[in-house]
Scaffold this motif. Structure first.
Motif: not given
Length: 460
Positions: A142-146
């Motif tokens: 999720s951090e990468w996608e954010a």
């Protein structure tokens, strides 16, 4: 009877047999094949122990600096474009060239300069191998996608880590038994975007550090192999700039820097190394900080609290007002989300921009096991100039408001050729006591006059 034996030099995956790629006389040094560890260190963070040895690897110095001399004798000129030698060794091969006489290549160092340069390059490959893996492991999906990066983007970073396995294997086997092993590291990033910015800066000085010594190596054969690896690293820096939303290659020429500059930038991120690791001979200059470093994550870099970046630390991804976050807008000229390319309406820096510095002191412990000590030459008696190094240029500007360990200057209006602003990309600044005339091939002649630095300057 002259006999030869093959040296194994691994280029591919570690599981594959190392191909036979060079022949050397039996009387020559034959280091064993050495492949890098693929697991890497299991921990990260600062070093807290006590060093058992301190300082760079040294031998008696002949002089404090190298005096400028006349050019080497010119033995060839060509004013008509014709073949001047009057013969060709074989059809379609003009006379001349080094290593073109049929002699067998020897892919190993031929001097202390070679060995220490390759040892530095190997430290760079090791940290990149660990860094890319660490970034992938540290942050959640999720951090990468954010941050705008998909699974395919993460696979690209993983593939670049695999490339570092090959690079570390190559250099390890060029060096032989005493090649430095992988170490543990301390990274300055807290978010995905900061990780990407740190990667683009670390690969910048890794690439530039090799360009600085490549043409000076006594072993042309080894230089050829290293060139074939550093061209891949150049592409990595290109990719990380795109992932950070920066224009991928805003320069016409890539800059080369001396080994001591690269080691000064790299060493603070190495926490500890194995006790028997080969020591480096390069200088660790006192650290230089840019107190108002342009922040790549801001629409207007000069709004809000400034970044204070030492060496190659990343821009700060937090604490930026939402209205000034370039990754929170889709407006052309302001958007800095991951993309093939972006243009900025407000440049990160510009001629005439005030640049403020602070610096460290001599005698400070840095690098692996806190065992290297910052030092400057007696010729670097006081800071008088800021030296901006980018592309083919080394431009000095006077320091002003010098007080204690702080000073300022004005970013110069410098160009390489008409239409090419030289102050662009991720460039380098050092503070010097004098302003000797240097060019890309002899930039290291300035080292005895370096008071502090270098620091990376995010000019574009």
């Amino acid at each position: 009877m002259k006999s030869y034996t093959s040296l194994l030099l691994s280029f591919g995956a570690l599981a594959a047999a190392a191909p036979q790629v060079t022949l050397t006389p039996l009387s020559g040094p034959i280091p064993p094949v050495r492949s890098p560890e693929v697991t890497g260190p299991t921990s990260h963070g600062p070093y807290s122990g006590t060093p058992t040895v301190t300082g760079a690897l040294t031998a008696p110095a002949v002089a404090e600096s190298i005096a400028p001399g006349p050019p080497n004798p010119v033995t060839y000129s060509n004013d008509n474009g014709l073949l001047q030698a009057g013969y060709e060794p074989i059809p379609y091969q003009p006379a001349g060239g080094a290593g073109t006489n049929g002699s067998l290549p020897y892919y190993h160092p031929m001097s202390d300069f070679d060995y220490q340069s390759f040892a530095l390059a190997l430290h760079q490959e090791w940290i990149e191998l660990d860094l890319f893996h660490n970034g992938l492991a540290r942050f959640t999906t999720s951090e990468w996608e954010a941050a705008g990066l998909s699974a395919e983007d993460r696979f690209l970073i993983e593939f670049m880590a695999d490339q570092e396995v090959g690079h570390a294997t190559l250099i390890s086997n060029i060096l032989g038994a005493a090649a430095p092993a992988q170490c543990t590291y301390n990274y300055p990033f807290e978010t995905v975007r900061e990780f990407l910015d740190f990667c683009q800066k670390l690969t910048r000085f890794g690439e530039s550090g090799v360009y600085g010594f490549l043409g000076h190596l006594d072993s042309r054969e080894s230089a050829t192999l290293l060139l074939q690896s550093i061209t891949t690293e150049a592409r990595q820096q290109f990719v990380f700039r795109q992932m950070t939303g920066l224009f991928p290659m805003p320069v016409w020429f890539e800059v080369g820097i001396p080994q001591s500059w690269a080691w000064t930038l790299l060493a603070p991120y190495i926490s500890s190394c194995p006790a028997n690791n080969t020591r480096l001979a390069w200088q660790n200059f006192p650290a230089l900080s840019v107190l108002n470093q342009p922040d790549v994550f801001k629409i207007n870099p000069d709004l809000g609290p400034p970044s204070n970046d030492t060496g190659a630390n990343p821009s700060n991804d937090t604490g930026i007002a939402k209205s000034n976050q370039c990754y929170s807008t889709n407006v052309v000229g302001e958007d800095c989300g991951s993309a093939i390319t972006h243009n900025r309406s407000i440049p990160l820096s510009y001629p005439g921009r005030p640049v403020h510095f602070s610096w460290g002191n001599v005698g400070e412990a840095v690098g692996p096991n806190n065992s290297y000590i910052t030092a400057r030459s007696p010729l670097a008696d006081a800071p008088r100039f800021a030296m901006f190094v980018s592309q083919l240029n080394a431009t000095y500007v006077p320091l002003v408001n010098i007080s204690g360990n702080t000073a300022s200057c004005v970013q110069p209006n410098m160009s390489t050729y008409a239409g090419d602003p030289a102050a662009n990309g991720t460039m380098f600044i050092a503070l010097t006591s004098q302003d000797p005339y240097v060019t890309p091939f002899n930039l290291s002649m300035v080292n005895p006059y370096v008071y502090s630095g270098p620091a990376l300057y995010q000019a574009g």
